[in-house]
Design an enzyme around this catalytic site. Structure first.
Site, mmCIF file in Angstrom:
data_model
loop_
_atom_site.group_PDB
_atom_site.id
_atom_site.type_symbol
_atom_site.label_atom_id
_atom_site.label_comp_id
_atom_site.label_asym_id
_atom_site.label_seq_id
_atom_site.Cartn_x
_atom_site.Cartn_y
_atom_site.Cartn_z
ATOM 1 N N GLN A 186 0.820 -1.217 0.000
ATOM 2 C CA GLN A 186 0.000 0.000 0.000
ATOM 3 C C GLN A 186 0.853 1.266 0.000
ATOM 4 O O GLN A 186 0.438 2.304 -0.543
ATOM 5 C CB GLN A 186 -0.976 0.003 1.181
ATOM 6 N N ASN A 209 10.493 -6.535 1.308
ATOM 7 C CA ASN A 209 10.286 -7.966 1.122
ATOM 8 C C ASN A 209 9.830 -8.240 -0.313
ATOM 9 O O ASN A 209 9.783 -7.347 -1.161
ATOM 10 C CB ASN A 209 9.276 -8.497 2.150
ATOM 11 N N SER A 233 17.804 -9.781 1.126
ATOM 12 C CA SER A 233 19.245 -9.558 1.095
ATOM 13 C C SER A 233 20.013 -10.842 0.829
ATOM 14 O O SER A 233 19.554 -11.946 1.124
ATOM 15 C CB SER A 233 19.693 -8.945 2.423
ATOM 16 N N HIS A 258 19.048 -10.853 8.516
ATOM 17 C CA HIS A 258 18.138 -9.882 7.900
ATOM 18 C C HIS A 258 16.711 -10.420 7.837
ATOM 19 O O HIS A 258 15.757 -9.710 8.133
ATOM 20 C CB HIS A 258 18.601 -9.530 6.486
ATOM 21 N N GLU A 322 24.480 -9.648 -4.566
ATOM 22 C CA GLU A 322 24.239 -8.282 -4.092
ATOM 23 C C GLU A 322 25.481 -7.789 -3.339
ATOM 24 O O GLU A 322 26.044 -6.749 -3.657
ATOM 25 C CB GLU A 322 23.027 -8.266 -3.162
ATOM 26 N N GLU A 410 14.595 7.811 -45.288
ATOM 27 C CA GLU A 410 13.656 7.191 -44.350
ATOM 28 C C GLU A 410 12.206 7.511 -44.690
ATOM 29 O O GLU A 410 11.286 7.063 -44.013
ATOM 30 C CB GLU A 410 13.954 7.644 -42.919
#
Length: 429
Positions: A186, A209, A233, A258, A322, A410
């Site tokens: 949200q 997440n 992560s 994490h 990462e 063109e």
């Protein structure tokens, strides 16, 4: 942890798979929330905040009084630490400022490029089990340096309807203009469409997440840019017998804590080191306050032995971590051949935690293999390049015939005419 010895290349795809849900599994939920927020605004956000965060808020905007109260609750030691980290992050990101690029491509044709700030940016700061106030430093500091006019921050409230004091203190310190107690899908939807209270932004930054990651990707369908797909992560450590096993174990655990969907991997050319690291993990994990989370994450993690360094670097580039820690004797070989990584940490005394907090580099990085094509957040992430050109009468005569020929080939006659008219007017003069 899962120990794998000399995996065949044909098995790498399965071996290196992240413990994440497929986008299709989450997309339906995200689309539903987006539709409702677009149509009903704050009332829907209020309902989802009550459902997911367990609190009913009459007003989701953080008032100045709340910020002042939060500042008084943060210890002086923590304030000093945040200020030092902010200083280092500022130094590194100010160094990324580039000057105007200007060139005369041909006689009378001036071209230049300048960078301008994105005017309205949204920052998503996870709050859940770990209030990531450090991420505010990583996002709001470069936004401020870039000159973004509006910096909107969303973070989920706790069950008392409050945001962690350190988050509010850091946001205030870094010039965030508006703060909202909104989390999850949200929050991303609110910043995508705008509501009665939350402003619509042009680009959304920040980790989250799997639901937040998919929400950010869906936001791009509605004309909002995002920093990158940044989900759970992950960390890969490449280490040999020159590494300190206790250090390696602590780094793996620092990422595992994490969240349960985090993933950590050790790649090594030393079976002896792998065994030592495994013992250290068993020892260190027992004293962690977030032991249960780390244990679940470690179930998704792997200790991989490979016979030689060329195989190791090929596997690492295939994974595209990462965070990538390198503790090896042949450091130069690995650095020269690393193609895919979000951020690299070199040597026994460079923990990944340093980049998370205070060394100066940015910790908002591509996950899930996106390091193969995305950069981590940097100053340019908050800016866009604009090109300019100015052509004199001599310049249009210099390149006019070229433009006419190309436009005609063109089949774009109006393009040709725009030049032809100018050239004819100059001949009359």
């Amino acid at each position: 942890m899962n120990k794998i010895y000399s995996p065949a290349k044909k098995d790498w795809e399965v071996l290196l798979k992240r413990p994440t849900q497929e986008v299709a599994e989450i997309e339906g939920i995200v689309n539903q929330v987006f539709r409702e927020v677009k149509e009903q605004g704050d009332s829907v956000i209020q309902r989802y905040t009550q459902q997911f965060d367990g609190v009913l808020l009459e007003n989701n905007r953080v008032a100045q009084k709340e910020i002042e109260e939060a500042i008084s609750l943060v210890s002086e030691d923590l304030k000093a630490a945040i200020q030092q980290a902010k200083s280092n992050i500022e130094i590194f990101h100010r160094a990324q400022i580039t000057s105007k690029v200007a060139v005369e491509t041909t006689t009378g044709v001036q071209c230049w490029q300048e960078k301008r700030p994105i005017q309205k940016v949204g920052l998503y700061i996870p709050g859940g089990t770990a209030p990531l106030f450090s991420t505010i430093l990583m996002l709001a500091v470069p936004a401020e340096i870039a000159g973004c006019k509006e910096v909107v921050l969303c973070s989920p409230p706790n069950k008392e309807g409050k945001i962690n004091p350190a988050i509010l203190y850091t946001a205030s310190l870094c010039g965030v203009t508006q703060i909202f107690k909104v989390g999850g899908i949200q929050a991303i939807a609110g910043m995508t469409f705008g509501t009665e209270s939350i402003p619509k932004v042009y680009k959304i930054f920040g980790p989250g997440n799997q639901y937040v990651t998919v929400a950010k990707q869906i936001a791009t369908k509605y004309g909002v840019a995002i920093d990158m797909p940044a989900g759970p992560s992950e960390l890969l450590v490449m280490a040999d017998d020159t590494a300190n096993a206790a250090f390696v174990a602590s780094d793996l655990l620092s990422q595992a804590e994490h969240g349960i969907d985090s993933q950590v991997i050790l790649v090594s050319t030393s079976k002896k080191l792998i065994e030592a690291v495994e013992k250290e993990i068993e020892k260190q994990i027992n004293v962690l306050p977030r032991k249960e989370i780390a244990l679940k994450a470690m179930a998704n993690s792997k200790l991989i032995f490979v016979e030689e360094e060329n195989t190791a670097i090929e596997l690492i580039n295939e994974y595209g971590p990462e965070h990538y820690i390198l503790c090896v004797g042949n450091e130069e070989f690995f650095l020269d051949n690393t193609c895919n990584a979000g951020s690299v940490f070199i040597g026994n005394y460079t923990p990944e935690s340093a980049g998370d907090y205070a060394s100066g580099t940015n910790h908002t990085l591509p996950t899930n293999g996106y390091a193969k094509q995305y950069s981590g957040v940097n100053l340019d992430s908050f800016m866009k390049s604009m090109t300019f050109q100015k052509i004199s009468d001599l310049g249009i005569q210099e390149i006019g015939r070229t433009i006419e020929l190309m436009a005609e080939a063109e089949g774009l006659q109006a393009h040709k005419n725009a030049v032809t008219l100018r050239l004819k007017s100059l001949k009359k003069n």
